[in-house]
Design a protein around this motif. Structure first.
Motif, mmCIF file in Angstrom:
data_model
loop_
_atom_site.group_PDB
_atom_site.id
_atom_site.type_symbol
_atom_site.label_atom_id
_atom_site.label_comp_id
_atom_site.label_asym_id
_atom_site.label_seq_id
_atom_site.Cartn_x
_atom_site.Cartn_y
_atom_site.Cartn_z
ATOM 1 N N LEU A 22 42.005 50.074 46.062
ATOM 2 C CA LEU A 22 41.692 51.282 45.308
ATOM 3 C C LEU A 22 41.676 51.042 43.809
ATOM 4 N N ILE A 23 42.671 50.321 43.291
ATOM 5 C CA ILE A 23 42.766 50.116 41.842
ATOM 6 C C ILE A 23 41.613 49.255 41.344
ATOM 7 N N VAL A 75 54.825 51.722 38.381
ATOM 8 C CA VAL A 75 55.275 50.698 39.335
ATOM 9 C C VAL A 75 54.525 50.837 40.657
ATOM 10 N N ILE A 76 54.324 52.072 41.093
ATOM 11 C CA ILE A 76 53.573 52.310 42.334
ATOM 12 C C ILE A 76 52.136 51.816 42.188
ATOM 13 N N PHE A 77 51.513 52.118 41.063
ATOM 14 C CA PHE A 77 50.139 51.664 40.834
ATOM 15 C C PHE A 77 50.062 50.141 40.785
ATOM 16 N N PHE A 78 51.077 49.511 40.193
ATOM 17 C CA PHE A 78 51.092 48.050 40.144
ATOM 18 C C PHE A 78 51.174 47.473 41.555
ATOM 19 N N ALA A 79 52.009 48.080 42.403
ATOM 20 C CA ALA A 79 52.113 47.615 43.789
ATOM 21 C C ALA A 79 50.801 47.837 44.536
ATOM 22 N N MET A 80 50.140 48.964 44.284
ATOM 23 C CA MET A 80 48.865 49.257 44.945
ATOM 24 C C MET A 80 47.776 48.280 44.521
ATOM 25 N N GLY A 122 47.948 45.145 44.134
ATOM 26 C CA GLY A 122 48.036 43.850 44.805
ATOM 27 C C GLY A 122 48.288 42.688 43.869
ATOM 28 N N LEU A 123 48.590 42.970 42.597
ATOM 29 C CA LEU A 123 48.899 41.900 41.650
ATOM 30 C C LEU A 123 50.238 41.272 41.991
ATOM 31 N N GLY A 182 49.508 48.553 31.157
ATOM 32 C CA GLY A 182 48.683 47.608 30.416
ATOM 33 C C GLY A 182 48.293 46.397 31.243
ATOM 34 N N MET A 183 49.233 45.885 32.033
ATOM 35 C CA MET A 183 48.932 44.736 32.876
ATOM 36 C C MET A 183 47.917 45.093 33.958
#
Length: 278
Positions: free
Chosen positions: A14-15, A51-56, A58-59, A131-132
């Motif tokens: 998704l991201i 944090v949730i978006f970072f997990a989504m 897949g990084l 940012g990441m």
């Protein structure tokens, strides 16, 4: 092992499938929401979302490990220096004093000061994952095409695209030059004194600068030969149209930003600071 910092590796989730414009708008909206407010509750809410978006996305953590170390060091230094230079600023903001313990008459540790400093740290820590996500999940060419569609000059958009592309290239060039120099006997390990190591690093930076200038000249000549900048508009091979999910994401980012304003003007009575001491 070569660093993956700032490297774009395409994934199907998704991201990654969001438009570059969408990710830019979401990044700006969430960042403004966090920077505007000093309400620890709302900042922690945005931190959890990031944090949730970072997990989504897949990084992997190893992709941002180096940056995370720098951020932690920066936050620690900022926390200490804030207390050294403004040990009573928290009590000035909240208007009360709940002392925990003291070192002397000037340096006392209060609940108000701790809340203020923890809030500052949380603000920075909330923005870093966002940012990441933006840097590592956005195809530079697709991002340039997106911001060109909303009115940004295509020359500026392309310059930004080249900048984003050049980060991983510069890191790889540095690593290649470092390995070549080490094969010739240049020691960068901790066995050498700090001054010697700094000197050896400079021996790597000099050829890196010259190789960078050569690459810039090569790219500039190639763009000139292809007539870049001759016309007022251009087409983009990787332009991505905005989909329903993009509009939903931008609407959510706008809602979060408006929520920050609402917390300030309606919940906290016009104050950017959440005051649990009254």
């Amino acid at each position: 092992m070569k660093s993956k910092l700032f490297d774009y590796i395409d994934r199907d989730n998704l991201i990654f499938n969001l438009s570059g414009l969408t990710k830019l708008v979401c990044f700006i909206g969430l960042t403004f929401a966090v920077m505007f407010s000093y309400d620890i509750r709302y900042i922690l809410f945005v931190m959890v979302l990031s944090v949730i978006f970072f997990a989504m996305s897949g990084l992997q953590f190893k992709q941002i490990k180096l940056m995370a170390i720098y951020v932690v060091v920066f936050l620690a230094i900022n926390f200490v220096l804030t207390y050294i230079f403004s040990p009573q600023y928290g009590t000035e903001i909240y208007g009360t004093t709940h002392e925990l313990f003291r070192f002397n008459s000037r340096y006392t540790v209060t609940e108000e000061q701790l809340l203020y400093q923890v809030t500052k740290v949380a603000k920075y820590a909330s923005v870093v994952p966002l940012g990441m996500i933006f840097l590592l999940t956005t195809n530079p060419s697709e991002f340039a095409a997106s911001i060109n569609r909303v009115g940004c000059n295509y020359k500026a958009a392309y310059a930004l695209s080249l900048t984003l592309r050049y980060f991983p290239d510069t890191i790889r060039n540095y690593q290649d030059i470092a390995l070549a120099q080490q094969s010739r006997g240049l020691d960068l390990s901790r066995k050498e004194k700090l001054g010697t190591r700094v000197k050896n690093v400079m021996n790597i930076c000099v050829p890196l600068i010259f190789s960078t200038l050569d690459r810039i000249e090569l790219i500039s000549n190639a763009m000139d030969l292809r007539g870049f900048g001759k016309k007022k508009n251009r087409t983009w091979y990787v332009a991505k149209p905005l989909k329903t999910v993009d509009w939903c994401a931008m609407a959510a980012a706008l809602a979060i930003f408006l929520g920050s304003l609402a917390m300030t003007f309606f919940v906290n009575g016009g104050s950017r600071f959440y005051n649990p001491f009254i």
